[in-house]
Every structure is written in C-alpha cells, then in structure tokens.
Design an enzyme around this catalytic site. Sequence first.
Site, short mmCIF file in Angstrom:
data_model
loop_
_atom_site.label_atom_id
_atom_site.label_comp_id
_atom_site.label_asym_id
_atom_site.label_seq_id
_atom_site.Cartn_x
_atom_site.Cartn_y
_atom_site.Cartn_z
N GLU A 6 -7.87 -3.81 -0.79
CA GLU A 6 -8.39 -4.33 -2.05
C GLU A 6 -8.47 -5.85 -2.06
O GLU A 6 -9.32 -6.43 -2.73
CB GLU A 6 -7.54 -3.85 -3.23
CG GLU A 6 -7.83 -2.43 -3.68
CD GLU A 6 -7.26 -2.13 -5.05
OE1 GLU A 6 -6.54 -2.99 -5.60
OE2 GLU A 6 -7.55 -1.05 -5.57
N HIS B 23 0.85 -1.20 0.00
CA HIS B 23 0.00 0.00 0.00
C HIS B 23 0.88 1.24 0.00
O HIS B 23 1.94 1.25 0.64
CB HIS B 23 -0.92 0.00 1.23
CG HIS B 23 -2.04 1.00 1.15
ND1 HIS B 23 -1.87 2.33 1.45
CD2 HIS B 23 -3.35 0.84 0.79
CE1 HIS B 23 -3.03 2.96 1.29
NE2 HIS B 23 -3.94 2.09 0.89
#
Length: 370
Positions: free
Chosen positions: A303, A248
């Site tokens: 996600e 991330h």
Amino acid sequence: MFQKGLKDVVAVHTKIASVEGDIGELRYRGIQVGELIAEHSFEEIAHFLWNGKFPDETESNTLHEGRDLPAHVKLIIDALPPETPVMDAMRTAISAYAHYNFTNQTIKQQAHHLTAALPSLIARHYRNVKGLPVIEPDKNLAHTANYLWMLTGTKPSNVHVEALETYLKLTMEHGMNASTFAARVTISTESDLTAAVTSALGTMKGPLHGGAPSAVIELLEEIGTLENIRPVIQQKLQNGERIMGFGHRIYKTEDPRSILLRDNCEKLAGQDGWLDLATAAETEIISLLETFKPGRKLYTNVEYYAAAIMRAIDMPPELFTPTFSVARMVGWTAHAIEQLSDNTIFRPQSVYIEKNHEIKRGSSLGCRNM
C-alpha cells in the site's frame, strides 16, 4: 474444527499462485513475480494466469476486444445517479453482461472480455460523474496506457504508465484473499462468471479488504519535502501514532511487491517528485521504526508504494479500489476457471450456540446445499 473467519484453513488446492509470508515470496504459477513483471506485459501475464502458458504467435496478446462496451451496458452506466460510488457502478455494469451473446462464449473468452471491459466501465462512469465527455478506448494503446487515456483524455507519460503497470501486474493475484474466495464460492454452485465477478467486486468494496491507501497519501502530503521526513515521522512515533504503509498481516518480512515497486520507483528517480519523496521517506521511516519499535520488524507493505504511484499519476482517491480491481479481475477469473475444472461446492459447517453459549450439536437432515 472451528476457526473464526476460516483463518489458515486450507479449502483449495491451486496452481495459480503461492504466497509465502514467512520468507516474503510471491509466485504466479511457480514463477517468482519479479521475473514475470520484468519480462512480460500485463496482457502476457494475464494470459499466463488464465492458461498456464504465455501466448504464442497464433494467440491474441492484446486486451482490445471488450474495450468497446455493448450499447445496453453504456445505457445502464449513463442512467446511474451521479452519486453512485464507482465500485457499485462496476458491480451493476458487470451484471449486465449476463446475456446470451456473452454467456455463450467459453469461460476463458469471458475472462478476457471482462478484463478488457473493466477500465472502460470505470472511466465512463467516472467522467459522467465529473460532467466530462466520455473518452472512447484507443486500440493503439496497451491495456494500462488505454486506462489512463480514457480517464484523462490525454496521452499518459511513459513514466506514469510504467509505474502503474508495475503495480497492476503485482496485484493481479494474491492467493485465497476474501474477494477471490467469494468468486470461487459463487462459481462453485455452477453459476456464471459474471455472478462470480460481481461477488468478488462486492467483497472488494469492503474497507477491510480493498480499502484504499488514502492514509499513506495523507502521510506523504504531510511530509511534503525531503527535509521534513525525519521530524514528521519522529513526532508521530513519539505521540504513539501508527505509521501507515508499514506492516502486513501475511508477510513477516518485506512484502515482495513493495520491493519491486520500490525498485521501479528508484529506476524512475528524478522523473517524478512524489516517487522520489516516497523512496527517500521509506529509508528514514524504517530506520526510525527500528529505533522506536525494536524487534517489531515492521516492513514496507504494498500500500505504501501503491499510494506513491497513485499520487504521482494524480489518480483521484475514489478510483484507488476500482484500479486495484482492474488488476485483480485477472486473478478472480483465473480462480473461477480453475474452480470449474475440478469443482466441489463450498459448504462449510456451522455450529448453533444457545443463549447460554453451550454448543448445540445438530444433525444432517439430508437437505440440499442451500
């Protein structure tokens, strides 16, 4: 100071949320997001983000008002060509709320109304495109369950409602992301909330921001069974392929949202095969990443589990980003409300670069903030 893309430049003081990437912490108005999602519904957290407090007995704790679309909005949605992407249909329909009866409400009433309406807009256009009859909202259902009802026309299972609602609550707000910034810039001109939300939707549409977790679904479908997890991932790492759903830009440790989604999926163990596969695959993938990429500290991002949930509830890929927007509508409108409470128009400076790339110093000409 020049910082391309305004990266790490502080432009806003906010009380709405804090994102601490180094320690993997996300708070809504000072409260750990994990505490909020465990004890409060989507509707309650939305009220909290808009008002700084939870609703009491005298305040509405539902998002029923606004689900029934105005007649002119229905006509606009029904007139759209079937090839119109859902995000574009949402943007067009939201713009149609800029009329007197709507804008004459307080901005908090408008925020409530638009949040309630967005699932109805999405479901109506989606079913039109598929040639299916429109399903009207059910006021006996809460916000998340009603969204699934309007999409499918069948009563959703408690497992799927709980999984999706956890995702929606965790993605309502995430600091000064691109679409939230777009909403604040628009409202800072003293424009209206529909314009601010339309700006946010246009920004969310971009694949660098609201891009769907389709690649993670493709990975899980390629794995298919528990026995295939290790050989599939090992082969990809040996080939130098990226494992989607890990790493991330902000979080340098585990994404707190992915931890909470994982906990929710584990709680539902044995009730949905795709959620079981995702939780098992995560453990194996983390282990293999530590072996193949030592020191990289690649953790699961939101996600990954968003993809598992979307796949489990049979959400079609074209609805991934619109569904993300159903959650983020709360954050956009909360930031618009906050911006107007102490407003200064956004007007960053630019520097003209000559063809030879020398910096040309400009002067202020006393113009408006055009």
